[in-house]
Every structure is written in structure tokens, then in C-alpha cells.
Design a protein around this motif. Structure first.
Motif, short mmCIF file in Angstrom:
data_model
loop_
_atom_site.label_atom_id
_atom_site.label_comp_id
_atom_site.label_asym_id
_atom_site.label_seq_id
_atom_site.Cartn_x
_atom_site.Cartn_y
_atom_site.Cartn_z
N UNK A 86 35.05 34.85 2.87
CA UNK A 86 35.42 35.16 4.24
C UNK A 86 34.86 34.08 5.15
N UNK A 87 35.45 34.00 6.35
CA UNK A 87 34.95 33.00 7.29
C UNK A 87 33.51 33.31 7.69
N UNK A 88 33.18 34.60 7.68
CA UNK A 88 31.80 34.97 8.02
C UNK A 88 30.84 34.54 6.93
N UNK A 89 31.31 34.48 5.69
CA UNK A 89 30.46 34.14 4.55
C UNK A 89 30.40 32.63 4.32
N UNK A 90 31.41 31.90 4.79
CA UNK A 90 31.52 30.47 4.45
C UNK A 90 30.27 29.66 4.81
N UNK A 91 29.66 29.84 5.99
CA UNK A 91 28.45 29.04 6.27
C UNK A 91 27.34 29.30 5.27
N UNK A 92 27.22 30.54 4.79
CA UNK A 92 26.18 30.85 3.81
C UNK A 92 26.47 30.17 2.48
N UNK A 93 27.75 30.11 2.10
CA UNK A 93 28.11 29.44 0.84
C UNK A 93 27.79 27.95 0.94
N UNK A 94 28.10 27.33 2.09
CA UNK A 94 27.80 25.90 2.25
C UNK A 94 26.28 25.69 2.24
#
Lengths: 200, 209
Positions: free
Chosen positions: B82-90
Motif C-alpha cells: 500500500x502507499x501507506x506501507x511503501x515508505x516503510x518498505x523503502x
């Protein structure tokens, strides 16, 4: 078992003469009638439905929102049984599904409408009556922009806090991060034409 | 410098193995991949199944799932980002030590999959982090994940440690610290990392489109 909405409404009017509620018939195959409650009466009505021993609707399973930009469509889905004033402009609506675990009855469908879709989008929170509403009201606030007054912790729950839109509204426009569609047609074809040059 | 194959085979029959330093290092790396222990959606269930007795990812040296990115060198993006999760994945990717590899598992991680038009779904994790192996499927079966793992092992086996085409981790300037996207009022900002991904340029066929 589906509850008898007209009987519940009669009992409600005896106990709470000031409560503003109306019976709405569903002409669809489900035949699921609903109770349209005015926002100012909502908490009192929910408390009565929960605490009245003959009704005992003690479980709120579902709380969701509906966006009605065209009020005529809303009236077609939930047909008023008595003559009432039709809403003048588009509005947002919350829908509550109540069950009685002791009497094994439900769902009783409550509806509650805001005045319009822009400024007056407040509906009282029912968290004080049904604790299960807390997260669901946050979700409806997030996706529809309905403000639940009296909610203990009204923040976004699915989208990030900096987000300003309400994605489940009919007029929401998603960011245009279009890339590739192998077989474009209709709207997607128009989008492809905007994004990609035709072959020379 | 390549050794004569006949000579190598003869030495091997006598119990002497001859290889290059590069081959030895790549063999060690590819035979002991430690995946980062995180799952995002239903693909993670298949990933868990791949580690269990029936499929047994330990056969390929990749069964030690690490709960810390500092100890992991393989990120299996298993599920919808999700877009909300993407920064955490990066951010997790940035915290992993080089050499590090990424497997995009399933349709969602590759492109957004069935949720591509969703308001909160990233249309492919390759918009922000470099993906080594993409495994199609919805979700891919454990065999497909194992096949992707084997493909990654072969890819690591071909890595160069010196020269102009050396791997990123062998390049002193190549360490990947990628910018973490920020939450904007309507979308992630930026919507993709131009160093990693750029939208495909496609020319329409005027007759059919």
C-alpha cells in the motif's frame, strides 16, 4: 430473522416521543426495511434500542457510509413509507446494522443523513453506546469525510494523516499515475491518448 | 583467468577443487541467503509454506528468516504494497546491508495486481526499490517461489566483482541508499524514484487505438 421495523418504530415513538425517525421501505429483492433517524436523535435511539428489554439490539456489526450526490437515487433505494420532505441537495449517509444476540434477531438497519456533502457533514458518534463503532467510525471518517462528533479519537485509519481527500466519495479523483494498458478502450483509451503520442 | 576444464576435472577426481575467487564468493553468497522476515498479504502465506517441511526452502540455504533488516540480505516483497506501507518498505531496504537482493513475489508486488486501480495501492514495488526477480502469480505457489530463488542464485553466481560491469555491492560508490517517499496530500511524493524506475514510453498504433 429480520425485525419488524414498523413495530419497532411504534415502540420507539411510545418511549421517545421526541425522537425523529421514519420507516423506509426497500423495494428490492432483499426487502430489508430500514429506520431513517435524524442525527440529533441518533444516540438516544441507539441507546433505547440497546437497553429496551423487548428489543435488546446489543450488537453493532457494521457501520458504513454512503455517498449520495444525487438525492433522488437515495429516495429510490429507501422509499419513504410516510410523506416526508425530500432532501434538496446531495448528502452523505451512515448505515448501521444492529443485531440482538439474545433474541437472535437482525439486522435492524439504521440510516442517518448529513445536511449536505461539503460543510455540514457531522453525525453524532455512537461509540458511547456501541464500542465496536470506534474503529468503523474512523474508517468512515477517513474514506467518506463524515465527522463523528463526540468520537474519542477521530483520526484517519487507512490513509496516512497528511492525506486530504476522501477516496470513497463519488467525486474522488485518483492521482493520474497511468502507465500502460495493453488493450485500452472507452475511458482508458481516452486516457491513453492523453498520455502517449500516436505513431508518426 | 579460466582454468583448463580437463585439468580441473582431473584434479577434482583426486579431491582437489579449483575455482576462481569470484566463483567461491558468489557460491557462498548464493548458498546462504537470509530473507527478511516480513509479509504483506496472502503471498506471505505461500512464502511460509515454502519454508515448511513439504517444500523446505532450507534445501537452498534460504530458511533463516531474520527479524532484523541488518541481518538479512534478501527482501521477499510478498504481497500488496500500500502507499501507506511503501515508505516503510523503502526504509527497511535502506537498512539492509549490502549485498542485498529483492524478490517481488506475486502480481501485487510487481504491478499492483487486481488492486492496481485502488486509491492506496502502489502500482509495483519497483517504483521505489530495484527488483532482481519478479515471480508472477496470484499468489505464486511455493514451487514458483523456489524457482525464483533458484533464478536469484544463478543471477548471484554470474555477478562480477571487478571490472566495469561489477555488481553494485562491489562498487564503492554503488551502495543503494534510496530516498524514502513522503506522504503528500494526494499521493506519495515523489510518485516514483526516477533513478530506479521510469514510466515506459509506448507509441500508440493509430489504426487500432
Amino acid at each position: 430473522m429480520t425485525p419488524d421495523v414498523s413495530a419497532i418504530l411504534t415502540r420507539l415513538r411510545e418511549a421517545l416521543p421526541d425522537a425523529m425517525a421514519a420507516h423506509r421501505r426497500n423495494p428490492g429483492p432483499s426487502g430489508q426495511d430500514s429506520l431513517l433517524v435524524a442525527p440529533e436523535s441518533l444516540v438516544a435511539v441507539c441507546r433505547f434500542l440497546r437497553d429496551d428489554p423487548a428489543l435488546a439490539f446489543d450488537l453493532l456489526t457494521n457501520l458504513t457510509g454512503v455517498d449520495w450526490p444525487d438525492p433522488a437515487k437515495a429516495e429510490a433505494v429507501a422509499v419513504p413509507v410516510e410523506e416526508t420532505a425530500a432532501p434538496a441537495c446531495g448528502f452523505l449517509e451512515t448505515v448501521y446494522h444492529l443485531y440482538s444476540t439474545t433474541r437472535r434477531e437482525g439486522p435492524l438497519v439504521l440510516r442517518c443523513r448529513t445536511a449536505d456533502r461539503a460543510e455540514n457533514v457531522a453525525i453524532p458518534s455512537v461509540v458511547a453506546v456501541y464500542r465496536s463503532a470506534e474503529l468503523q467510525e474512523r474508517e468512515v471518517y477517513d474514506l467518506f469525510g463524515i465527522v463523528f462528533t463526540g468520537h474519542p479519537d477521530l483520526r484517519r485509519i487507512l490513509m496516512w494523516d497528511e492525506f486530504t481527500d476522501h477516496p470513497m466519495r463519488k467525486d474522488y479523483v485518483a492521482p493520474d499515475d497511468y502507465e500502460y494498458e495493453p488493450t485500452p478502450h472507452d475511458e482508458v483509451l481516452e486516457k491513453a491518448k492523453r498520455h502517449y503520442p500516436a505513431a508518426p | 583467468m579460466a582454468i583448463d576444464q580437463k585439468l580441473a576435472d582431473e584434479l577434482k577426481s583426486q579431491g582437489v577443487h579449483v575455482t576462481s575467487l569470484e566463483g567461491l564468493i558468489n557460491w557462498g553468497r548464493s548458498s546462504s541467503l537470509w530473507p527478511l522476515q516480513f509479509g504483506l498479504a496472502c503471498c506471505a502465506i505461500e512464502m511460509i509454506a515454502a519454508t515448511m517441511a513439504k517444500y523446505d526452502m532450507a534445501r537452498f540455504g534460504a530458511e533463516v528468516f531474520r527479524p532484523s533488516p541488518r541481518q538479512a540480505d534478501l527482501m521477499i516483497v510478498a504481497g500488496t504494497v500500500t502507499k501507506k506501507m511503501a515508505p516503510q518498505v523503502v526504509r527497511l531496504y535502506n537498512q539492509m546491508a549490502e549485498p542485498k537482493y529483492v524478490i517481488a513475489m506475486g502480481a501485487c508486488a510487481i504491478s499492483g495486481g487486481p488492486f492496481k486501480d485502488g486509491y492506496n495501492v502502489l502500482k509495483g514495488v519497483d517504483r521505489y526499490i530495484p527488483v532482481d526477480i519478479s515471480i508472477p502469480g496470484c499468489p505464486p505457489r511455493p514451487e514458483a517461489l523456489l524457482n525464483g530463488l533458484i533464478a536469484l542464485r544463478e543471477k548471484i553466481g554470474r555477478e562480477k566483482l571487478v571490472g566495469p560491469h561489477r555488481a553494485r555491492h562491489a562498487d564503492p560508490k554503488g551502495a543503494a541508499q534510496l530516498p524514502v517517499p513522503e506522504f503528500g496530500p494526494h499521493d506519495l511524493q515523489p510518485a516514483f524514484n526516477p533513478d530506479v524506475w521510469s514510466p515506459p514510453t509506448i507509441v500508440r498504433d493509430p489504426d487500432t487505438q
